[in-house]
Design a protein around this motif. Structure first.
Motif, short mmCIF file in Angstrom:
data_model
loop_
_atom_site.label_atom_id
_atom_site.label_comp_id
_atom_site.label_asym_id
_atom_site.label_seq_id
_atom_site.Cartn_x
_atom_site.Cartn_y
_atom_site.Cartn_z
N GLY A 46 -3.73 9.32 5.19
CA GLY A 46 -3.97 10.20 6.33
C GLY A 46 -2.86 11.20 6.57
N GLY A 47 -1.70 11.00 5.92
CA GLY A 47 -0.63 11.99 6.02
C GLY A 47 0.70 11.51 6.57
N CYS A 48 0.85 10.20 6.82
CA CYS A 48 2.14 9.69 7.29
C CYS A 48 3.11 9.59 6.12
CB CYS A 48 1.97 8.32 7.95
SG CYS A 48 1.06 8.37 9.50
N ARG A 49 4.25 10.18 6.29
CA ARG A 49 5.23 10.23 5.20
C ARG A 49 5.85 8.86 4.94
NH1 ARG A 49 11.17 12.46 5.80
NH2 ARG A 49 10.99 10.71 7.22
N THR A 50 6.19 8.15 6.00
CA THR A 50 6.79 6.83 5.92
C THR A 50 5.97 5.89 6.79
OG1 THR A 50 8.97 7.89 5.78
CG2 THR A 50 8.95 5.53 6.27
N VAL A 51 5.91 4.62 6.41
CA VAL A 51 5.18 3.64 7.20
C VAL A 51 6.11 2.47 7.56
CG1 VAL A 51 3.22 2.04 7.30
CG2 VAL A 51 2.97 4.24 6.13
N TYR A 52 6.24 2.22 8.85
CA TYR A 52 6.95 1.06 9.36
C TYR A 52 5.89 0.00 9.67
CZ TYR A 52 11.50 3.36 10.15
OH TYR A 52 12.71 3.98 9.99
N VAL A 53 6.16 -1.24 9.26
CA VAL A 53 5.21 -2.33 9.49
C VAL A 53 5.91 -3.42 10.29
CG1 VAL A 53 3.66 -4.02 8.44
CG2 VAL A 53 4.08 -1.83 7.28
N VAL A 54 5.35 -3.74 11.47
CA VAL A 54 5.92 -4.80 12.29
C VAL A 54 5.21 -6.10 11.95
CG1 VAL A 54 6.41 -5.62 14.62
CG2 VAL A 54 6.41 -3.15 14.14
N LEU A 55 5.99 -7.07 11.46
CA LEU A 55 5.47 -8.38 11.07
C LEU A 55 5.88 -9.43 12.08
CD1 LEU A 55 6.33 -8.29 7.25
CD2 LEU A 55 4.16 -7.70 8.34
N GLY A 56 5.10 -10.50 12.17
CA GLY A 56 5.44 -11.58 13.08
C GLY A 56 4.96 -12.91 12.55
N ALA A 57 3.69 -13.25 12.82
CA ALA A 57 3.12 -14.50 12.34
C ALA A 57 3.18 -14.55 10.82
CB ALA A 57 1.67 -14.63 12.82
N ALA A 58 3.70 -15.64 10.28
CA ALA A 58 3.78 -15.83 8.82
C ALA A 58 4.44 -14.65 8.11
CB ALA A 58 2.40 -16.10 8.24
N ALA A 59 5.48 -14.10 8.72
CA ALA A 59 6.11 -12.90 8.16
C ALA A 59 6.58 -13.10 6.71
CB ALA A 59 7.29 -12.48 9.03
N GLN A 60 7.15 -14.26 6.43
CA GLN A 60 7.64 -14.49 5.06
C GLN A 60 6.48 -14.52 4.07
OE1 GLN A 60 10.12 -18.08 5.62
NE2 GLN A 60 11.82 -16.83 4.87
N GLU A 61 5.38 -15.14 4.48
CA GLU A 61 4.21 -15.20 3.60
C GLU A 61 3.62 -13.81 3.38
OE1 GLU A 61 -0.04 -17.58 3.13
OE2 GLU A 61 1.18 -17.92 4.91
N VAL A 62 3.59 -13.00 4.44
CA VAL A 62 3.08 -11.64 4.30
C VAL A 62 3.95 -10.86 3.31
CG1 VAL A 62 2.60 -9.45 5.48
CG2 VAL A 62 2.05 -11.62 6.61
N ARG A 63 5.25 -10.99 3.44
CA ARG A 63 6.16 -10.30 2.52
C ARG A 63 5.92 -10.74 1.08
NH1 ARG A 63 11.19 -8.19 4.61
NH2 ARG A 63 11.24 -8.20 6.88
N ALA A 64 5.62 -12.03 0.90
CA ALA A 64 5.44 -12.56 -0.45
C ALA A 64 4.09 -12.19 -1.06
CB ALA A 64 5.58 -14.09 -0.41
N ARG A 65 3.05 -12.12 -0.25
CA ARG A 65 1.70 -11.94 -0.78
C ARG A 65 1.18 -10.52 -0.76
NH1 ARG A 65 -2.14 -16.01 2.16
NH2 ARG A 65 -3.62 -14.65 1.08
N ALA A 66 1.71 -9.69 0.14
CA ALA A 66 1.20 -8.32 0.26
C ALA A 66 2.13 -7.34 -0.42
CB ALA A 66 1.04 -7.96 1.74
N ASP A 67 1.56 -6.32 -1.03
CA ASP A 67 2.34 -5.27 -1.66
C ASP A 67 2.66 -4.22 -0.60
OD1 ASP A 67 3.50 -3.26 -3.10
OD2 ASP A 67 1.78 -2.87 -4.41
N LEU A 68 3.86 -4.30 -0.07
CA LEU A 68 4.29 -3.36 0.97
C LEU A 68 5.46 -2.52 0.48
CD1 LEU A 68 4.06 -5.82 4.01
CD2 LEU A 68 2.39 -4.09 3.29
N ALA A 69 5.46 -2.26 -0.82
CA ALA A 69 6.52 -1.45 -1.43
C ALA A 69 6.59 -0.08 -0.75
CB ALA A 69 6.25 -1.28 -2.92
N GLY A 70 7.80 0.33 -0.45
CA GLY A 70 8.00 1.64 0.16
C GLY A 70 7.90 1.64 1.67
N CYS A 71 7.46 0.53 2.26
CA CYS A 71 7.38 0.43 3.71
C CYS A 71 8.71 -0.07 4.28
CB CYS A 71 6.28 -0.55 4.14
SG CYS A 71 4.61 -0.05 3.70
N VAL A 72 8.95 0.26 5.53
CA VAL A 72 10.07 -0.31 6.26
C VAL A 72 9.51 -1.49 7.04
CG1 VAL A 72 11.83 0.07 8.03
CG2 VAL A 72 11.20 1.93 6.46
N LEU A 73 9.99 -2.70 6.75
CA LEU A 73 9.45 -3.92 7.37
C LEU A 73 10.35 -4.37 8.51
CD1 LEU A 73 8.38 -5.87 4.16
CD2 LEU A 73 7.10 -4.16 5.48
#
Length: 200
Positions: A46-73
């Motif tokens: 949609g045109g956002c240059r950078t994406v910040y992602v706020v994690l909480g529940a199961a944050a470690q699992e989300v980091r391990a299973r989801a491809d969030l390369a290039g995001c600020v977590l």
């Protein structure tokens, strides 16, 4: 007035899925991948240059299973308090960063019916000079919502519980540029077991 400054996507993805038996929403399967990946892709396309992602529940699992390369977590340890804590965490991280963004486009991980076209429309309102804009659906305000950087501190201060920015938006209703998106998106949430049928 044209505002060409970059806009950062701010994805709230910390929810624990209480009504889904405690399944974190970020990890719900959608098109063969975790739902959070779809939401990041939508913001980027949609045109956002950078994406910040706020994690909480199961944050470690989300980091391990989801491809969030290039995001600020961003980890929100207070995620159980509700969406307001995640919005605060995200806006505070943005305000402290060296990012040149002049606005944040806030979206929710559990709204897969909202795609890149709705994001692009709301971003266009910012390029026209608006510092407070939101998608609307048949005239009713929804997500994504755009906040100019000059508003971040006040929004963070008012964000409580599950209400997010609702109190701030109500107080500034006359200043919001509503951008109709009902012809290109559906603003449903994935909240309950019955809603899971909307995921592919």
């Amino acid at each position: 007035m044209t505002n060409a400054a970059p806009v950062t996507g701010l994805l709230l993805a910390a929810g624990g899925g209480r009504r889904l038996g405690g399944r974190p929403k970020a990890l719900l399967p959608h098109r063969g991948r975790p739902l959070v990946e779809n939401a990041v892709r939508v913001l980027r396309e949609g045109g956002c240059r950078t994406v910040y992602v706020v994690l909480g529940a199961a944050a470690q699992e989300v980091r391990a299973r989801a491809d969030l390369a290039g995001c600020v977590l961003i980890d929100n340890p207070d995620w159980a308090e509700g969406m307001g804590s995640s919005l605060r965490a995200g806006l505070e991280a943005l305000a402290k960063s060296d990012d040149a963004a002049r606005a944040a486009l806030v979206s929710l991980v559990d709204q897969p019916g909202i795609g890149a076209e709705a994001v692009a429309r709301v971003l266009a309102a910012h390029r026209s000079g608006d510092s407070l804009a939101a998608a609307s659906y048949d005239g009713k305000r929804g997500h994504p919502v755009l906040f100019g950087a000059d508003r971040w501190a006040d929004i963070a201060a008012s964000a409580m519980g599950d209400r997010g920015a609702r109190a701030y938006l109500k107080a500034h209703e006359a200043e919001i540029e509503l951008v109709e998106c009902g012809d290109v998106a559906e603003p449903y949430d994935i909240d309950t077991e019955a809603d899971l049928g909307r995921l592919q």
